[in-house]
Motif scaffolding. Sequence first.
Motif, PDB file in Angstrom:
ATOM      1  N   SER A  88       1.090  -1.410  -0.332  1.00  0.00           N
ATOM      2  CA  SER A  88      -0.069  -0.222  -0.012  1.00  0.00           C
ATOM      3  C   SER A  88       1.103   1.577   0.220  1.00  0.00           C
ATOM      4  O   SER A  88       2.027   1.499   1.032  1.00  0.00           O
ATOM      5  CB  SER A  88      -0.961  -0.188   1.496  1.00  0.00           C
ATOM      6  N   LEU A  89       0.513   1.719  -0.850  1.00  0.00           N
ATOM      7  CA  LEU A  89       1.447   3.929  -0.746  1.00  0.00           C
ATOM      8  C   LEU A  89      -0.080   4.376  -0.298  1.00  0.00           C
ATOM      9  O   LEU A  89      -0.832   4.867  -0.844  1.00  0.00           O
ATOM     10  CB  LEU A  89       1.462   4.152  -2.306  1.00  0.00           C
ATOM     11  N   ARG A  90       0.449   5.351   0.994  1.00  0.00           N
ATOM     12  CA  ARG A  90      -0.238   6.363   1.580  1.00  0.00           C
ATOM     13  C   ARG A  90       0.321   7.129   2.523  1.00  0.00           C
ATOM     14  O   ARG A  90       0.950   7.122   3.375  1.00  0.00           O
ATOM     15  CB  ARG A  90      -1.490   5.163   2.526  1.00  0.00           C
ATOM     16  N   ASP A  91       0.111   8.537   2.147  1.00  0.00           N
ATOM     17  CA  ASP A  91       0.394   9.997   2.576  1.00  0.00           C
ATOM     18  C   ASP A  91       2.229   9.273   2.533  1.00  0.00           C
ATOM     19  O   ASP A  91       2.681   9.387   3.840  1.00  0.00           O
ATOM     20  CB  ASP A  91       0.380   9.629   4.456  1.00  0.00           C
ATOM     21  N   GLY A  92       2.810   9.004   1.450  1.00  0.00           N
ATOM     22  CA  GLY A  92       3.480   9.113   1.320  1.00  0.00           C
ATOM     23  C   GLY A  92       4.694   8.325   2.295  1.00  0.00           C
ATOM     24  O   GLY A  92       6.159   8.181   2.381  1.00  0.00           O
ATOM     25  N   ARG A  93       3.977   7.086   2.175  1.00  0.00           N
ATOM     26  CA  ARG A  93       4.881   5.950   2.640  1.00  0.00           C
ATOM     27  C   ARG A  93       4.379   4.347   2.540  1.00  0.00           C
ATOM     28  O   ARG A  93       2.901   4.887   1.915  1.00  0.00           O
ATOM     29  CB  ARG A  93       4.565   5.268   4.513  1.00  0.00           C
ATOM     30  N   LEU A  94       5.265   4.218   1.590  1.00  0.00           N
ATOM     31  CA  LEU A  94       5.576   2.703   1.056  1.00  0.00           C
ATOM     32  C   LEU A  94       5.065   1.044   2.071  1.00  0.00           C
ATOM     33  O   LEU A  94       6.410   1.141   2.742  1.00  0.00           O
ATOM     34  CB  LEU A  94       5.910   2.022   0.259  1.00  0.00           C
TER      35      LEU A  94
END
Length: 160
Positions: A88-94
């Motif tokens: 998941s890629l969310r809020d600049g985090r993978l």
Amino acid sequence: MSPSLPPFRWATVSAEGTLWLLRRNCSVSPKQVGWFFAGLCGVSLGVAGFFWSQGATLVLPFTAVELMAVGTAFLVFARHATDRERISLRDGRLVVELEMAGETRRCEFVSQGVRIDTGQGREGLIELRGGGHAVHVGRYLRPDLRPELAREIALALREG
């Protein structure tokens, strides 16, 4: 007008982020395997019991050994039937979560620092590296489709 989202083959794109869920291709669930095994035990023990009552006393022990072997094989199958990779890629985090045999391994990266390498040769997995961590993904895709998944992840990292 909202910008058009890039078309992804394996990802689900939402307002919260991008999600890849890669699973093992299983035609039966662990619960179905359990019911099948219970039926198999009933039939096998019924046949073995009949022959035991007719004087063939070694049929029952051999049936028990056979059912233990088949039960072990079904147990191994059931442990790995729900294996998956969740990226998941969310809020600049993978975030990569690998679930294998009921154990979950989680690896989190800052999206700007992720490096993607497709493995050596046709059988290689996709390696995601960054921040001193590395994880391999793509084991539930055919080897010829893994570069396409790597391109999707790279595109999402650039876009996000």
